[in-house]
Design a protein around this motif. Sequence first.
Motif, PDB file in Angstrom:
ATOM      1  N   TYR A  77       0.797  -1.222   0.000  1.00 41.94           N
ATOM      2  CA  TYR A  77       0.000   0.000   0.000  1.00 41.94           C
ATOM      3  C   TYR A  77       0.832   1.275   0.000  1.00 41.94           C
ATOM      4  O   TYR A  77       0.284   2.372  -0.073  1.00 41.94           O
ATOM      5  CB  TYR A  77      -0.940   0.016   1.207  1.00 41.94           C
ATOM      6  N   ALA A 125     -15.862  -8.487  -1.794  1.00 45.54           N
ATOM      7  CA  ALA A 125     -17.170  -9.048  -1.491  1.00 45.54           C
ATOM      8  C   ALA A 125     -18.247  -8.501  -2.416  1.00 45.54           C
ATOM      9  O   ALA A 125     -19.357  -9.009  -2.423  1.00 45.54           O
ATOM     10  CB  ALA A 125     -17.537  -8.761  -0.039  1.00 45.54           C
ATOM     11  N   ARG A 154      -4.521  -6.730   1.915  1.00 42.46           N
ATOM     12  CA  ARG A 154      -5.471  -6.580   3.014  1.00 42.46           C
ATOM     13  C   ARG A 154      -5.231  -7.617   4.102  1.00 42.46           C
ATOM     14  O   ARG A 154      -5.414  -7.342   5.283  1.00 42.46           O
ATOM     15  CB  ARG A 154      -6.907  -6.642   2.490  1.00 42.46           C
ATOM     16  N   THR A 181      -3.327  -8.836   9.457  1.00 43.20           N
ATOM     17  CA  THR A 181      -2.381  -9.588  10.280  1.00 43.20           C
ATOM     18  C   THR A 181      -1.635  -8.675  11.238  1.00 43.20           C
ATOM     19  O   THR A 181      -1.477  -9.008  12.409  1.00 43.20           O
ATOM     20  CB  THR A 181      -1.366 -10.319   9.390  1.00 43.20           C
ATOM     21  N   GLU A 217     -11.985  -8.249  10.603  1.00 45.23           N
ATOM     22  CA  GLU A 217     -11.110  -8.060   9.447  1.00 45.23           C
ATOM     23  C   GLU A 217     -10.257  -9.298   9.174  1.00 45.23           C
ATOM     24  O   GLU A 217      -9.995  -9.628   8.014  1.00 45.23           O
ATOM     25  CB  GLU A 217     -10.232  -6.817   9.639  1.00 45.23           C
ATOM     26  N   ALA A 259     -12.488 -11.839   7.517  1.00 42.23           N
ATOM     27  CA  ALA A 259     -12.881 -11.445   6.173  1.00 42.23           C
ATOM     28  C   ALA A 259     -11.731 -11.586   5.191  1.00 42.23           C
ATOM     29  O   ALA A 259     -11.960 -11.755   3.994  1.00 42.23           O
ATOM     30  CB  ALA A 259     -13.382 -10.003   6.170  1.00 42.23           C
ATOM     31  N   THR A 260     -10.473 -11.532   5.681  1.00 40.86           N
ATOM     32  CA  THR A 260      -9.346 -11.581   4.751  1.00 40.86           C
ATOM     33  C   THR A 260      -8.660 -12.935   4.724  1.00 40.86           C
ATOM     34  O   THR A 260      -8.040 -13.283   3.726  1.00 40.86           O
ATOM     35  CB  THR A 260      -8.292 -10.520   5.122  1.00 40.86           C
ATOM     36  N   LYS A 318     -22.838  -6.843   6.061  1.00 34.70           N
ATOM     37  CA  LYS A 318     -23.380  -6.946   4.714  1.00 34.70           C
ATOM     38  C   LYS A 318     -22.807  -8.109   3.925  1.00 34.70           C
ATOM     39  O   LYS A 318     -23.217  -8.359   2.808  1.00 34.70           O
ATOM     40  CB  LYS A 318     -23.121  -5.646   3.955  1.00 34.70           C
ATOM     41  N   ASP A 319     -21.804  -8.800   4.469  1.00 35.11           N
ATOM     42  CA  ASP A 319     -21.318  -9.990   3.772  1.00 35.11           C
ATOM     43  C   ASP A 319     -21.240 -11.163   4.748  1.00 35.11           C
ATOM     44  O   ASP A 319     -21.190 -10.979   5.967  1.00 35.11           O
ATOM     45  CB  ASP A 319     -19.963  -9.732   3.105  1.00 35.11           C
ATOM     46  N   ARG A 350     -18.178 -11.704   7.362  1.00 44.61           N
ATOM     47  CA  ARG A 350     -18.149 -10.775   8.500  1.00 44.61           C
ATOM     48  C   ARG A 350     -19.361 -10.949   9.403  1.00 44.61           C
ATOM     49  O   ARG A 350     -19.271 -10.753  10.615  1.00 44.61           O
ATOM     50  CB  ARG A 350     -18.017  -9.336   8.013  1.00 44.61           C
ATOM     51  N   GLY A 354     -18.526 -16.324  -0.609  1.00 48.71           N
ATOM     52  CA  GLY A 354     -17.695 -15.200  -0.203  1.00 48.71           C
ATOM     53  C   GLY A 354     -18.343 -13.834  -0.330  1.00 48.71           C
ATOM     54  O   GLY A 354     -18.009 -12.926   0.397  1.00 48.71           O
ATOM     55  N   GLY A 355     -19.257 -13.666  -1.254  1.00 48.13           N
ATOM     56  CA  GLY A 355     -19.687 -12.324  -1.607  1.00 48.13           C
ATOM     57  C   GLY A 355     -20.636 -11.696  -0.623  1.00 48.13           C
ATOM     58  O   GLY A 355     -20.816 -12.155   0.492  1.00 48.13           O
ATOM     59  N   SER A 356     -21.258 -10.592  -1.063  1.00 49.16           N
ATOM     60  CA  SER A 356     -22.201  -9.899  -0.204  1.00 49.16           C
ATOM     61  C   SER A 356     -23.436 -10.767  -0.011  1.00 49.16           C
ATOM     62  O   SER A 356     -23.669 -11.731  -0.741  1.00 49.16           O
ATOM     63  CB  SER A 356     -22.603  -8.577  -0.840  1.00 49.16           C
TER      64      SER A 356
END
Lengths: 159, 498
Positions: A106, A126, B154, B159, B231, B234-235, B292-293, B296, B346-348
């Motif tokens: 980044y 997502a 991400r 991490t 997080e 999610a990653t 929303k996903d 998470r 995986g998606g929303s």
Amino acid sequence: MMSLSLEAILYTGAIGLVVIGALGLVLSHHLFRMLLSLAVAEAGGNLLVVLAGYRGGAIAPILGYGAPGTPMVDPIPQALVLTAIVIGVGVQALAVAVLVRVYRAYGTLDLRDLVEHMQGDIAKAAGIPRSTSTHAPGGERPLPPVPALVRHQPRGGRS
Amino acid sequence: MSVTWAMNPTLPIVLPLLGAFLLQPIARVSAALARAVGPAILIACLWVLTETWLAQGGRPFAVAIGGFAAPLGIVLYVDRIALLFAAAVPTFALLFWPWAGTGQEATRESALLLLLVSSVTGLALSGDLFNIYVFYELAAVASFGLVAIHATGRAYVATIRYLLQSAFGSLLALVGIAILYTKTGTLNLAHLAQLAPSTLHDPLGLASFALMLIGFGVKGELFPVNTWVPEVYATAPARIAALLAGLVSKLAVLVVVRLLVLVFNQPEAAQLMLVLGAVGMVSGELSAWRAKDFPRMLAFSSIGQLGMVFIAFSLPGTTGVLAGLAVAFHHLVVKSGYFALAARWGGSLESLSGLGRRSKLAGAIYVLFALSLIGVPPLPGFWTKLIVLVALAQHGSLELVAMAAILVVTAIEANYLFRLAVVLYRKDKAAPAGPEARAPGLGVGLVAPLLALVLLAATIAIVPVTEGLRKVAAQTVDVASYVRTVFPPVSLPLAQKD
């Protein structure tokens, strides 16, 4: 009396180091500073462990060192703190390695920017609209530009 | 006590550790051998633990490592609860093993998984606080590597945040351990249990417990130190998230429970855990409602569920431990199953629209888990919640508040779980949009159906399962037997410090 006050100073110092480190972790936004704060706090914690076995005026716990019957400091916390120090160094080394990867990905180590990038990437992966950030004002705000960077090997480990 | 080599409790710790370090050299020689080594070791561990369970018939025993006797040397303490949790480790590691992976990355992941298995088994079996600290750190390092295994930007950010939080938590635990040692001069849990009534029931002792609760609570997703959870889940790959949420968190909870039962058996300590658990539960479920996903949503809901685990374990006596065990194992099965589904989902939440119509099995499993999680009567989730609520109702006003919180939270849980169920079975004329659109029939691996079967089996055999857990709980709270096992009466090592 002398040894008592010395002990008090040491305890204050050790707890002070932990507090300084904790404050640094909470207050700074730069990841490397946070890591250094962690190192400071860990030094304080290790000092506390050593103090757990401290006896005023005692000698080092080595067989044949000093006259028999002389009080020695408790050797167990010293053995423990060696382990704790080694673990701490290992974790910090790992953290620096991850920091390098973060910077390559980044181009910044500022936590606020990084969290923005990360949340954006998670949302993009997502397929959901970006949630509003806690750091940004309401409405659209352009992200700070990511500097063009040298593409590194995605999985460049050893070998 | 005769301990044959086949039931040596050090093996489930040592074998995976050895495997973790030998895997890279082995992979240089033969890739096929390297792929076989990991599962072989895990099966061997499982076999050793089963053998131990059968041979001992539930009687606890202690093993002094290296032949150094208890208060100075390190002991492994093997009783029902330790064996139960230890056996769950290789089982779930096998379920979420990277079977499909090949090449360098799979070897690396296998090695890290073996390291995680070794350290987490150590957490279950060790009877020495510093030993537990070392295993905890080892588990932390292994999990950092596993979270970052896919090497995305991400994942690295997640991490490093996880690492900083976890390292600071470990530091707090270390400070707690230092206080404990200053006050008692020992870190052996049995010895601490002997000394605790006279030395630790004061504010400083409580502070020591609070520090260790927060420290070990990082992995247990306890309230103030759980911001890493969403997080990271999610990653990280879904398999890793499943292990961290399902397995590793439970073992961290086990450490806290051992401390609470053996050393800090005082109402203030339990209340602290109750309050933190309740806040975590409410905040977790509310965040899950907003998610929303799918990954998470699961992450936040797992924070909420672990809050309930902490609430249950904070209750005194056999009922408290029984309630905690029931919630913990129910969560272990259901949340692992959900993350197994999340590997394909995986998606929303919107992109999952109509998926239950295209993949009947996946949809059915989702609904089954949802019903159990909410607590619909014949399913195990109902009984776990009932045990917790009944146990809570028998105590003071604080417990009643927690009880009300559980009931409110159940409504929230039902809302977001059913909302997704409605999306799953929505009649959608338009083809599903988004990157996660899948061919029909996909959307479920082998693991989720397996865990659903386990859940159904537990529904049918609910009485023997509960009775078994009650035996485990009764043995766990028997402090006198713990002390007697580590220090056999013939040679009580040190007089009580008064």
